[in-house]
Design an enzyme around this catalytic site. Structure first.
Site, PDB file in Angstrom:
ATOM      1  N   PRO A   2       0.731  -1.252   0.000  1.00 51.64           N
ATOM      2  CA  PRO A   2       0.000   0.000   0.000  1.00 51.64           C
ATOM      3  C   PRO A   2       0.762   1.305   0.000  1.00 51.64           C
ATOM      4  CG  PRO A   2       0.207  -0.792   2.221  1.00 51.64           C
ATOM      5  CD  PRO A   2       1.065  -1.629   1.355  1.00 51.64           C
ATOM      6  N   GLU A   3       1.152   1.818  -1.087  1.00 48.46           N
ATOM      7  CA  GLU A   3       1.436   3.253  -1.149  1.00 48.46           C
ATOM      8  C   GLU A   3       0.595   3.768  -2.312  1.00 48.46           C
ATOM      9  OE1 GLU A   3       5.489   4.709  -0.598  1.00 48.46           O
ATOM     10  OE2 GLU A   3       6.050   2.793   0.272  1.00 48.46           O
TER      11      GLU A   3
END
Length: 281
Positions: A2-3
DNA sequence: CACCATGTTCCTTG
DNA sequence: CCAAGGAACATGGT
């Protein structure tokens, strides 16, 4: 996963597949993945609701659902290990599936090993976010103002989601390398030209990574064994390419791609920072 | 067993 | 009130 780039690619993947589909049933397998809301309220709000849109804000997925002529927002955050995918109803759920939204013929499955992520009906976290780095609103001026009174190292400040939304530990190091800035520089000491370089580097590295796909090809590569579960970015050329994708992240001791000096690693705020001591002096 | 990991929030200290 | 540092959350991989 998750970025910002990974979430963006996931959103682009899911959005057209969810459009106009209706949630028929909801399974909450681990209520720790529900934030600021009870299972009863969550189920009541979303059952029989129809997906109207899906957007990304920072690292959050923002679903808009329609039910009884009212719009209901649903926010998802993947935390460190969260995944969200569509799967056929007949396929078995992964071990760490925590929330399942049942559609007509498929399930939208949220799984999260470490449970740092979750879903919520509460939009307050979104409202505290800083500007979207890829939108025009992210200017040198806004960046300058956000950093003006902080003596904290710029690397740490880039992880502050109220400064700019969506950068995480990988892309903070990557952006600073591209901007040729020392990660330890006190934020308020950055000059205007340096801030311009930083803004530009952030936009370049995020855009490029969105184009490239996921930073976590192995997570998706493993999906084959999960029969029917699919993700984005699982094409063969994405396998084992972490090394090619990053200039500095996780490359301690390896030669800088620009000057051959060994990449250094240091800990800031309990997180690893990677940088080239020569290019980023 | 020890240490590390893509994130955020809460508490304490100054 | 604010800035900054650190622990906490929970699990798995090496």
């Amino acid at each position: 996963m998750p970025e910002l780039p990974e979430v963006e690619v996931l959103v682009r993947h899911l959005a057209p597949r969810l459009l106009n589909k209706t949630i028929r049933a909801i399974q909450i397998l681990d209520r720790r993945s529900l934030r600021q809301t009870t299972p009863a309220a969550f189920t009541e709000a979303l059952t029989q609701a129809r997906f109207q849109s899906l957007q990304r804000r920072g690292k959050h997925l923002v679903f808009t659902l329609r039910k009884h002529r009212h719009s209901t927002p649903l926010i998802a955050h993947l935390g460190m290990t969260g995944r969200l995918f569509l799967a056929g109803k007949q396929s078995s759920l992964p071990r760490h599936a925590t929330i399942v939204l049942g559609l007509a013929r498929e399930n939208l499955v949220f799984e999260d090993v470490r449970r740092f992520g979750g879903m919520t009906l509460d939009t307050s976290a979104i409202e505290r976010l800083g500007p979207e780095p890829l939108e025009p609103e992210f200017t040198v001026n806004t960046l300058s103002q956000a950093l003006a009174r902080s003596r904290q190292p710029i690397k740490i400040k880039l992880l502050d989601q109220s400064v700019v939304a969506g950068i995480g530990n990988i892309y903070a190091s990557e952006a600073l390398f591209r901007a040729r800035l020392d990660p330890c520089t006190p934020s308020q000491l950055l000059s205007l030209p340096e801030l311009q370089r930083l803004r530009s580097a952030i936009r370049r590295v995020l855009s490029q990574s969105i184009r490239f796909g996921s930073t976590m090809p192995l997570d998706f590569g493993g999906s084959a064994s999960r029969n029917g579960l699919f993700y984005y970015g699982q094409s063969p050329e994405h396998a084992g390419n972490r090394e090619e994708r990053f200039q500095v992240y996780d490359r301690e001791g390896k030669p800088c791609r620009r000057c051959k000096t060994p990449i250094c690693k240091k800990v800031q705020a309990a997180r690893s920072t990677y940088y080239c001591p020569r290019c980023q002096a």
